[in-house]
Write a protein that holds these residues in place. Structure first.
Motif, mmCIF file in Angstrom:
data_model
loop_
_atom_site.group_PDB
_atom_site.id
_atom_site.type_symbol
_atom_site.label_atom_id
_atom_site.label_comp_id
_atom_site.label_asym_id
_atom_site.label_seq_id
_atom_site.Cartn_x
_atom_site.Cartn_y
_atom_site.Cartn_z
ATOM 1 N N LEU A 197 0.844 -1.189 0.000
ATOM 2 C CA LEU A 197 0.000 0.000 0.000
ATOM 3 C C LEU A 197 0.885 1.247 0.000
ATOM 4 C CD1 LEU A 197 -2.946 1.040 0.217
ATOM 5 C CD2 LEU A 197 -2.553 1.205 2.681
ATOM 6 N N VAL A 198 0.682 2.079 -0.998
ATOM 7 C CA VAL A 198 1.438 3.319 -1.145
ATOM 8 C C VAL A 198 0.494 4.475 -0.827
ATOM 9 C CG1 VAL A 198 2.785 4.756 -2.709
ATOM 10 C CG2 VAL A 198 2.867 2.256 -2.923
ATOM 11 N N VAL A 199 0.815 5.230 0.219
ATOM 12 C CA VAL A 199 -0.025 6.357 0.630
ATOM 13 C C VAL A 199 0.553 7.648 0.041
ATOM 14 C CG1 VAL A 199 -0.977 7.628 2.588
ATOM 15 C CG2 VAL A 199 -0.636 5.149 2.756
ATOM 16 N N ILE A 200 -0.324 8.425 -0.584
ATOM 17 C CA ILE A 200 0.073 9.662 -1.253
ATOM 18 C C ILE A 200 -0.400 10.864 -0.438
ATOM 19 C CG2 ILE A 200 -0.085 11.041 -3.355
ATOM 20 C CD1 ILE A 200 1.304 8.390 -3.817
ATOM 21 N N SER A 201 0.491 11.819 -0.204
ATOM 22 C CA SER A 201 0.137 13.078 0.457
ATOM 23 C C SER A 201 0.832 14.213 -0.285
ATOM 24 C CB SER A 201 0.587 13.077 1.922
ATOM 25 O OG SER A 201 -0.016 12.018 2.649
ATOM 26 N N ASP A 202 0.044 15.237 -0.653
ATOM 27 C CA ASP A 202 0.595 16.415 -1.342
ATOM 28 C C ASP A 202 1.404 16.033 -2.576
ATOM 29 O OD1 ASP A 202 -0.508 18.155 0.591
ATOM 30 O OD2 ASP A 202 1.216 17.822 1.909
ATOM 31 N N GLY A 203 0.917 15.064 -3.329
ATOM 32 C CA GLY A 203 1.526 14.708 -4.598
ATOM 33 C C GLY A 203 2.748 13.823 -4.529
ATOM 34 N N ALA A 204 3.065 13.296 -3.337
ATOM 35 C CA ALA A 204 4.249 12.443 -3.202
ATOM 36 C C ALA A 204 3.962 11.310 -2.232
ATOM 37 C CB ALA A 204 5.441 13.258 -2.722
ATOM 38 N N VAL A 205 4.773 10.273 -2.288
ATOM 39 C CA VAL A 205 4.610 9.127 -1.389
ATOM 40 C C VAL A 205 4.974 9.540 0.032
ATOM 41 C CG1 VAL A 205 5.428 6.801 -0.838
ATOM 42 C CG2 VAL A 205 5.122 7.490 -3.231
ATOM 43 N N SER A 206 4.082 9.246 0.985
ATOM 44 C CA SER A 206 4.351 9.567 2.391
ATOM 45 C C SER A 206 4.496 8.325 3.258
ATOM 46 C CB SER A 206 3.227 10.443 2.961
ATOM 47 O OG SER A 206 1.980 9.756 2.917
ATOM 48 N N ARG A 207 4.082 7.155 2.732
ATOM 49 C CA ARG A 207 4.130 5.936 3.547
ATOM 50 C C ARG A 207 4.101 4.705 2.656
ATOM 51 N NH1 ARG A 207 2.181 4.653 8.891
ATOM 52 N NH2 ARG A 207 1.550 6.833 9.118
ATOM 53 N N LEU A 208 4.852 3.684 3.079
ATOM 54 C CA LEU A 208 4.764 2.342 2.499
ATOM 55 C C LEU A 208 4.322 1.398 3.598
ATOM 56 C CD1 LEU A 208 8.169 2.152 0.559
ATOM 57 C CD2 LEU A 208 5.933 2.720 -0.403
ATOM 58 N N GLN A 209 3.342 0.534 3.315
ATOM 59 C CA GLN A 209 2.885 -0.437 4.285
ATOM 60 C C GLN A 209 2.217 -1.599 3.562
ATOM 61 O OE1 GLN A 209 0.142 2.558 6.104
ATOM 62 N NE2 GLN A 209 -1.341 0.877 6.063
ATOM 63 N N LEU A 210 1.788 -2.583 4.323
ATOM 64 C CA LEU A 210 1.083 -3.712 3.739
ATOM 65 C C LEU A 210 -0.396 -3.395 3.607
ATOM 66 C CD1 LEU A 210 2.702 -6.711 5.684
ATOM 67 C CD2 LEU A 210 3.325 -5.793 3.432
ATOM 68 N N GLY A 211 -1.035 -3.952 2.578
ATOM 69 C CA GLY A 211 -2.470 -3.805 2.400
ATOM 70 C C GLY A 211 -3.064 -5.059 1.819
ATOM 71 N N ASN A 212 -4.379 -5.204 1.929
ATOM 72 C CA ASN A 212 -5.071 -6.326 1.290
ATOM 73 C C ASN A 212 -6.533 -5.951 1.056
ATOM 74 O OD1 ASN A 212 -6.946 -7.465 3.456
ATOM 75 N ND2 ASN A 212 -4.990 -7.511 4.564
ATOM 76 N N ASP A 213 -7.220 -6.782 0.300
ATOM 77 C CA ASP A 213 -8.635 -6.503 -0.002
ATOM 78 C C ASP A 213 -9.567 -7.562 0.564
ATOM 79 O OD1 ASP A 213 -8.259 -8.665 -1.685
ATOM 80 O OD2 ASP A 213 -9.077 -7.689 -3.459
#
Length: 217
Positions: A197-213
């Motif tokens: 999971l790549v979290v975007i803030s203000d047009g740039a990556v702010s966090r990398l973490q695990l995600g699932n659906d």
């Protein structure tokens, strides 16, 4: 693609529910990485130091040694403490339905953190800095904190969640793989998937973490 609502619930619950009473861990700064919980180090003297965020753990090349630290509380705590030279701050995490019961603990360092539930050892680590202990951290495709959204979009990520409802997805998924014996919450009739999971803030990556659906927690 449709947003994965279950993941958003999980992200909000796990990442934002830690209380403010922190205490330092008792483990010494120089605790070695437990060989029983990591892959066997391999010497690779010509490779530059790096850490790669994967679905299975943090792959590292440090001082010529290569290995993988699994997302498990004990080896990850040892690795991050040794890497950063600092003990983690530990915060209680209370149940998010308002009962006041402590159900987990959040371990945090400068640039990294994880939450581990009291009945589990799983430590899904989040990265919030482009480097840890001076060593760069990225995905296999070179996506790191601070990288532009355009570089993520070029990898054709899945659209996970539009947190602020502005029509631009703030959470994107990369490197998806199917997880047996799970059911997707967003794709009825299909197997669940996990992804970075790549979290975007203000047009740039702010966090990398695990995600699932396939899970809300």
């Amino acid at each position: 693609m449709r947003p994965l609502a279950g993941l958003a619930i999980a992200a909000a619950a796990l990442l934002l529910s830690a209380c403010q009473s922190g205490s330092p861990a008792s483990a010494p700064n120089e605790t070695p990485i437990s060989p029983e919980s990591t892959s066997e180090p391999v010497r690779s003297p010509d490779q530059p130091d790096s850490i790669v965020f994967t679905l299975d753990g943090l792959e590292y090349t440090i001082d010529g040694d290569e290995g993988t630290v699994a997302f498990e509380a004990e080896p990850m705590t040892s690795f991050l403490t040794q890497l950063t030279g600092a003990d983690p701050q530990i915060e209680d995490v209370e149940d998010w339905w308002g009962g006041g019961t402590v159900v987990a603990h959040r371990y945090s360092w400068d640039g990294a953190s994880f939450i581990v539930f009291d009945d589990s050892t799983w430590a899904p680590t989040a990265i919030t800095s482009p480097s840890l202990g001076g060593i760069p951290v990225s995905t296999h495709d070179g996506i790191a904190v601070g990288v532009s959204r355009e570089r993520v979009d070029a990898l054709d990520p899945r659209e996970v969640w539009d947190e602020d409802g502005d029509g631009s997805f703030d959470q994107l998924g990369l490197e998806a793989r199917t997880v047996p014996d799970t059911d997707s919450l967003s794709r009825p009739g299909e197997r669940g998937e996990e992804f970075i999971l790549v979290v975007i803030s203000d047009g740039a990556v702010s966090r990398l973490q695990l995600g699932n659906d396939f899970s809300d927690l």
